[in-house]
Motif scaffolding. Structure first.
Motif, PDB file in Angstrom:
ATOM      1  N   VAL A  21       0.753  -1.113   0.012  1.00 14.99           N
ATOM      2  CA  VAL A  21       0.068  -0.057  -0.024  1.00 14.99           C
ATOM      3  C   VAL A  21       0.763   1.314  -0.170  1.00 14.99           C
ATOM      4  O   VAL A  21       0.371   2.433  -0.260  1.00 14.99           O
ATOM      5  CB  VAL A  21      -1.018  -0.019   1.124  1.00 14.99           C
ATOM      6  CG1 VAL A  21      -0.205   0.628   2.466  1.00 14.99           C
ATOM      7  CG2 VAL A  21      -2.192   0.724   0.788  1.00 14.99           C
ATOM      8  N   HIS A  22       2.137   0.985   0.544  1.00 12.43           N
ATOM      9  CA  HIS A  22       2.913   2.381   0.447  1.00 12.43           C
ATOM     10  C   HIS A  22       3.772   2.465  -0.849  1.00 12.43           C
ATOM     11  O   HIS A  22       4.837   3.121  -0.682  1.00 12.43           O
ATOM     12  CB  HIS A  22       4.084   2.154   1.543  1.00 12.43           C
ATOM     13  CG  HIS A  22       3.404   2.633   2.784  1.00 12.43           C
ATOM     14  ND1 HIS A  22       2.512   1.637   3.742  1.00 12.43           N
ATOM     15  CD2 HIS A  22       3.097   3.688   3.762  1.00 12.43           C
ATOM     16  CE1 HIS A  22       2.142   2.150   4.712  1.00 12.43           C
ATOM     17  NE2 HIS A  22       2.262   3.604   4.648  1.00 12.43           N
ATOM     18  N   GLY A  23       3.607   1.506  -1.661  1.00 12.55           N
ATOM     19  CA  GLY A  23       4.347   1.302  -3.259  1.00 12.55           C
ATOM     20  C   GLY A  23       5.788   0.790  -2.811  1.00 12.55           C
ATOM     21  O   GLY A  23       6.576   1.072  -3.668  1.00 12.55           O
ATOM     22  N   THR A  24       6.009  -0.222  -1.953  1.00 11.50           N
ATOM     23  CA  THR A  24       7.426  -0.768  -1.862  1.00 11.50           C
ATOM     24  C   THR A  24       7.118  -2.052  -2.359  1.00 11.50           C
ATOM     25  O   THR A  24       6.424  -2.887  -1.987  1.00 11.50           O
ATOM     26  CB  THR A  24       7.675  -0.826  -0.073  1.00 11.50           C
ATOM     27  OG1 THR A  24       7.554   0.422   0.144  1.00 11.50           O
ATOM     28  CG2 THR A  24       8.591  -1.233  -0.013  1.00 11.50           C
ATOM     29  N   PRO A  25       8.134  -2.539  -3.313  1.00 10.96           N
ATOM     30  CA  PRO A  25       8.209  -4.078  -3.754  1.00 10.96           C
ATOM     31  C   PRO A  25       8.404  -4.942  -2.472  1.00 10.96           C
ATOM     32  O   PRO A  25       8.873  -4.683  -1.747  1.00 10.96           O
ATOM     33  CB  PRO A  25       9.402  -3.801  -4.874  1.00 10.96           C
ATOM     34  CG  PRO A  25       9.437  -2.312  -5.105  1.00 10.96           C
ATOM     35  CD  PRO A  25       9.213  -1.851  -4.003  1.00 10.96           C
ATOM     36  N   VAL A  26       7.842  -6.093  -2.784  1.00  6.33           N
ATOM     37  CA  VAL A  26       8.009  -6.990  -1.815  1.00  6.33           C
ATOM     38  C   VAL A  26       8.613  -8.416  -2.313  1.00  6.33           C
ATOM     39  O   VAL A  26       8.205  -8.908  -3.407  1.00  6.33           O
ATOM     40  CB  VAL A  26       6.438  -7.510  -1.336  1.00  6.33           C
ATOM     41  CG1 VAL A  26       6.724  -8.710  -0.377  1.00  6.33           C
ATOM     42  CG2 VAL A  26       6.045  -6.260  -0.637  1.00  6.33           C
ATOM     43  N   VAL A  27       9.550  -9.094  -1.601  1.00  5.34           N
ATOM     44  CA  VAL A  27      10.197 -10.339  -1.994  1.00  5.34           C
ATOM     45  C   VAL A  27       9.720 -11.274  -0.569  1.00  5.34           C
ATOM     46  O   VAL A  27       9.977 -10.766   0.545  1.00  5.34           O
ATOM     47  CB  VAL A  27      11.569 -10.199  -1.903  1.00  5.34           C
ATOM     48  CG1 VAL A  27      12.224 -11.786  -2.132  1.00  5.34           C
ATOM     49  CG2 VAL A  27      12.209  -9.384  -3.029  1.00  5.34           C
ATOM     50  N   THR A  28       9.311 -12.446  -0.844  1.00  2.34           N
ATOM     51  CA  THR A  28       8.440 -13.208   0.126  1.00  2.34           C
ATOM     52  C   THR A  28       8.550 -14.578  -0.422  1.00  2.34           C
ATOM     53  O   THR A  28       9.038 -14.935  -1.315  1.00  2.34           O
ATOM     54  CB  THR A  28       7.066 -12.778   0.472  1.00  2.34           C
ATOM     55  OG1 THR A  28       6.714 -13.521   1.865  1.00  2.34           O
ATOM     56  CG2 THR A  28       6.255 -13.049  -0.804  1.00  2.34           C
ATOM     57  N   SER A  29       7.896 -15.522   0.382  1.00  2.00           N
ATOM     58  CA  SER A  29       8.271 -16.956   0.340  1.00  2.00           C
ATOM     59  C   SER A  29       7.292 -17.790  -0.313  1.00  2.00           C
ATOM     60  O   SER A  29       6.000 -17.370  -0.142  1.00  2.00           O
ATOM     61  CB  SER A  29       8.584 -17.635   1.719  1.00  2.00           C
ATOM     62  OG  SER A  29       9.516 -17.078   2.285  1.00  2.00           O
TER      63      SER A  29
END
Length: 360
Positions: free
Chosen positions: A283-291
């Motif tokens: 929601v803050h425009g931050t890319p995500v790396v997850t599992s």
């Protein structure tokens, strides 16, 4: 039940409960009455758990402190909470500790990792949480899970499908501006780019894998939270030296500023029931790396880079792509906004309201 508001680090369980109660209050369909164990009055200058309760709600305190209350509920089946209930009450066990009551009862199952991976629990947790689960199976009329993965795990553990509902958690709008982001970067002397870690450094969150991966990324790591770390995690983080920034005592407004300022969120859990920081970052425009292989993949959908949490090289490649590959980064930001917009606390409250009506 809102006892998690008084935990030393309330975490995602408290946030989800707080936001769901607030959205339920906005529906103006139920009166919200919270119940917690006995606690001392709030201390000036410290976080005030009372403030997590929504406006137009009430808060009551039991006469027993938390350890005695939990032991009495779980091992003795006493004291009943019926004294706090009227004929139209639904008891919501929002953290899975289900009190004895004759009222209709709904329990939220955040995850069953304490059964699947007991090695990640504390010594006390290995005896406490299985008992919590047994009492929930005995006492809850309905169980709500935040993801289908958790619901499937409940079925595998013997719960009838008819007693289960999937109601995902949500996310609200950002609470910070670009000016807030710039201010918090200056306050802590952070260098850009930096990757954000939100939550404890417990083994199931995979801090060791994250630290090994960050050794191959030209960026700093900012850790918010950080209780519960194991020696291996501490050693791995220590290998990054001054590139690791440990921030504690961060309230919601400042965390929002950090989400906005961060260049990526790293959330490589080995086991997870949901993963609220994923939506908060999006929601803050931050890319995500997850599992891959945990509920975080279900939460993120196609709006994040999904990796094998056991492979630091794969984590590093994904973080580098999220930070430095222009087209990939732009897609993650755009898709993340769309994913966050589709998962709201209003939707969560609607699902819980339907569940409460069904047991009434």
């Amino acid at each position: 039940m809102v006892e998690q508001f008084w935990h030393r680090e309330p975490g995602g369980t408290a946030t989800a409960t707080e936001q769901t109660l607030s959205a339920l209050t906005d529906r103006n369909e139920f009166h919200i009455a919270g119940l917690a164990a006995r606690h001392s009055p709030p201390v000036p200058g410290r976080p005030d758990p009372w403030r997590r309760m929504p406006a137009r709600s009430t808060l009551r305190f039991h006469w027993l402190p938390r350890p005695a209350l939990y032991e009495a509920w779980l091992r003795l089946g006493w004291p009943s909470v019926d004294r706090y209930c009227d004929p139209n009450t639904v008891v919501w066990a929002s953290s899975l500790v289900v009190p004895p009551s004759s009222a209709p009862t709904v329990a939220t199952v955040h995850d069953l990792d304490f059964l699947d991976n007991p090695v990640f629990s504390t010594r006390r947790g290995r005896s406490f949480f299985p008992l919590v689960w047994r009492r929930a199976q005995e006492r809850a009329d309905l169980m709500i899970c935040p993801t289908q993965l958790v619901a499937d795990d409940c079925v595998r553990r013997g719960v009838d499908q008819e007693r289960l509902r999937v109601v995902p958690w949500g996310v609200g709008g950002p609470r910070s501006t670009e000016a807030d982001a710039a201010a918090i970067v200056a306050e802590f002397g952070l260098k850009r780019p930096f990757v954000l870690w939100v939550g404890p450094l417990s083994p199931r969150k995979n801090p060791r894998g994250a630290a090994l991966a960050m050794g191959r990324v030209d960026a700093d790591l900012v850790v918010v939270g950080g209780r519960g770390e194991d020696p291996e995690a501490a050693a791995a983080l220590g290998s990054l030296g001054a590139r690791v920034h440990r921030l504690r005592g961060i309230d919601d407004d400042r965390l929002s500023a950090l989400y906005r300022a961060a260049d990526a969120l790293l959330y490589p859990s080995i086991a997870e029931g949901f993963g609220l920081p994923i939506l908060e970052a999006m929601v803050h425009g931050t890319p995500v790396v997850t599992s891959l292989g945990t509920a975080t993949a279900e939460v993120a959908g196609s709006a994040a880079l999904l990796v094998d949490p056991h492979r630091p090289d794969e984590i590093a490649d994904a973080v580098n792509a999220a930070l430095f590959d222009g087209p990939t980064r732009a897609r993650l930001i755009d898709d993340g906004h769309g994913r966050a917009a589709s998962m709201t606390w209003e939707s969560t409250a609607k699902g819980y309201a339907e569940a409460f009506r069904s047991v009434l």
